[in-house]
Write an enzyme that holds these catalytic residues in place. Structure first.
Site, PDB file in Angstrom:
ATOM      1  N   ASP A 194      53.608  42.857  11.161  1.00 43.12           N
ATOM      2  CA  ASP A 194      53.315  44.019  12.002  1.00 43.12           C
ATOM      3  C   ASP A 194      54.501  44.985  11.962  1.00 43.12           C
ATOM      4  OD1 ASP A 194      51.629  45.315  13.702  1.00 43.12           O
ATOM      5  OD2 ASP A 194      51.931  43.961  15.408  1.00 43.12           O
TER       6      ASP A 194
ATOM      7  N   GLU B 213      49.914  50.597  13.650  1.00 37.31           N
ATOM      8  CA  GLU B 213      49.044  51.152  14.692  1.00 37.31           C
ATOM      9  C   GLU B 213      48.843  52.652  14.491  1.00 37.31           C
ATOM     10  OE1 GLU B 213      50.594  50.256  18.594  1.00 37.31           O
ATOM     11  OE2 GLU B 213      50.717  48.100  18.170  1.00 37.31           O
TER      12      GLU B 213
ATOM     13  N   ASP C 124      53.889  42.184  16.534  1.00 40.98           N
ATOM     14  CA  ASP C 124      55.045  42.592  17.347  1.00 40.98           C
ATOM     15  C   ASP C 124      54.847  42.161  18.799  1.00 40.98           C
ATOM     16  OD1 ASP C 124      53.155  44.470  18.108  1.00 40.98           O
ATOM     17  OD2 ASP C 124      54.461  46.214  17.829  1.00 40.98           O
ATOM     18  N   SER C 125      53.692  41.540  19.100  1.00 40.95           N
ATOM     19  CA  SER C 125      53.503  40.878  20.394  1.00 40.95           C
ATOM     20  C   SER C 125      54.596  39.832  20.620  1.00 40.95           C
ATOM     21  CB  SER C 125      52.127  40.209  20.455  1.00 40.95           C
ATOM     22  OG  SER C 125      51.911  39.400  19.316  1.00 40.95           O
TER      23      SER C 125
ATOM     24  N   LYS D 233      50.637  45.598   8.883  1.00 40.31           N
ATOM     25  CA  LYS D 233      49.703  46.247   9.809  1.00 40.31           C
ATOM     26  C   LYS D 233      50.475  47.347  10.528  1.00 40.31           C
ATOM     27  CE  LYS D 233      48.510  44.376  13.960  1.00 40.31           C
ATOM     28  NZ  LYS D 233      49.012  45.445  14.855  1.00 40.31           N
TER      29      LYS D 233
ATOM     30  N   GLU E 206      41.228  46.799  19.017  1.00 40.00           N
ATOM     31  CA  GLU E 206      41.711  46.097  20.217  1.00 40.00           C
ATOM     32  C   GLU E 206      41.182  46.755  21.482  1.00 40.00           C
ATOM     33  OE1 GLU E 206      45.893  45.182  20.304  1.00 40.00           O
ATOM     34  OE2 GLU E 206      45.805  44.530  22.398  1.00 40.00           O
TER      35      GLU E 206
HETATM   36  O1  KIV Z   1      51.062  42.278  17.907  1.00 41.87           O
HETATM   37  C1  KIV Z   1      49.994  41.641  17.865  1.00 41.87           C
HETATM   38  O2  KIV Z   1      49.940  40.414  18.058  1.00 41.87           O
HETATM   39  C2  KIV Z   1      48.779  42.383  17.566  1.00 41.87           C
HETATM   40  C3  KIV Z   1      47.480  41.713  17.823  1.00 41.87           C
HETATM   41  C4  KIV Z   1      47.230  41.715  19.262  1.00 41.87           C
HETATM   42  C5  KIV Z   1      46.385  42.324  17.046  1.00 41.87           C
HETATM   43  O3  KIV Z   1      48.863  43.511  17.174  1.00 41.87           O
END
Ligand code: KIV
Length: 294
Positions: free
Chosen positions: A97, A129, A58-59, A127, A196
């Site tokens: 994510d 958090e 989600d970056s 993934k 992280e």
């Molecule tokens: O969103 C993302 O790219 C991430 C990585 C920084 C692990 O969660």
């Protein structure tokens, strides 16, 4: 269909990476390589370069969509980019994510949203958090048959709670909390955990205590694998670069050079040249002129 030399030599021995591969790599002490991608062509390049895994993080909210944080990213944003990445990949394990509010509201919603990453967007895993407070949700998603990767430490969706993008686990109590969270996530069924921005020796300790692999970002060399945001390591995201990023290229400068050169060529009339131009046969041109005169 013709194949490139890289493709033909690699495809003979390469197999699709799965969560089982992750487990075996940890058992054999082999490090896991992961980078992020948000579009088709980057995904093709990462897969051809032999990366074990591609994270559609989600970056993308920050490095592609221009938001200040990852909080505004929606599930539709994520699925759109996941689909583009999946079209370019044959081998790497694909992880989507789960964005803010797609898994926190209720476990039913979390299972449904996680399922969309596999069913609609071609991902192999998701993934999400969070620590012990997410254990039950993870259990439910895993029980549905969806592999889940955890994410501890600096979890960017909690940036407002942390008061900034700050390293986590710097003192004994929070560090102990992170170790406990990691063990709880493993017990809940995660196949791996991203760590992280946590102290290197804490990340190494957590990695030793777990039987599932840890993937570090700003967490030192003692993790079982590493991930970076691809825009950061390519020097493509100029707003800021975290201390833990190693730059492997300077693509923003290279883009600026190319864009400026193009602008100058256009203004000088030196682009397009004859080799960039389509022409019609002289006799057709003459016919046209003749017809216009009549
Ligand atoms: O969103 C993302 O790219 C991430 C990585 C920084 C692990 O969660």
């Amino acid at each position: 269909m013709s194949t490139t030399p890289i493709e033909s030599s690699q495809s003979q021995k390469r197999k699709k990476v799965t969560t089982r591969t992750f487990r075996l790599k940890k058992q054999h002490g082999e490090r896991i390589s992961m980078l992020t991608a948000y579009d088709f062509q980057t995904a093709v390049a990462l897969d051809q370069a032999g990366l074990d895994s591609i994270l559609v993080g989600d970056s993308l909210g920050m490095v592609v969509l221009g938001y200040e944080t990852t909080l505004p990213v929606t599930i539709d944003d994520m699925l759109h980019h996941c689909k583009a990445v999946a079209r370019g990949v044959r081998y790497a394990l694909l992880i989507g994510d789960m964005p803010f509010l797609s898994f926190q509201v209720s476990d039913n919603e979390a299972v449904r949203n996680a399922g969309r990453f596999l069913q609609e967007a071609g991902m192999d895993a998701v993934k999400l958090e969070g620590g012990r407070e997410r254990a039950e949700t993870i259990r439910r998603i895993v029980a549905t048959g969806i592999p889940v990767m955890g994410h501890l430490g600096l979890t960017p969706q909690s940036v407002r709670q942390f008061g900034g993008f700050l390293p986590q686990g710097l003192s004994a109590q929070p560090a102990r909390g992170l170790l406990e969270d990691a063990l709880i996530l493993q017990d809940a069924g995660c196949f791996g955990i991203v760590l992280e921005s946590v102290p290197a020796r804490l990340a190494a300790l957590i990695s030793q205590k777990l039987s599932i692999p840890t993937i570090g970002i700003g967490a030192g060399a003692g993790c079982d694998g590493q991930v970076l945001v691809t825009h950061d390591m390519l020097g493509l995201f100029e707003r800021f670069t975290p201390k833990f990023v190693k730059r492997y290229a300077n693509l923003y400068q290279e883009m600026m050079r190319a864009f400026s050169a193009y602008k100058e060529d256009v203004e000088a009339g030196s682009f397009p040249a004859s080799e960039h131009t389509v022409e019609m046969p002289d006799e057709e041109w003459e016919t046209l002129l003749k017809e216009l005169r009549e």
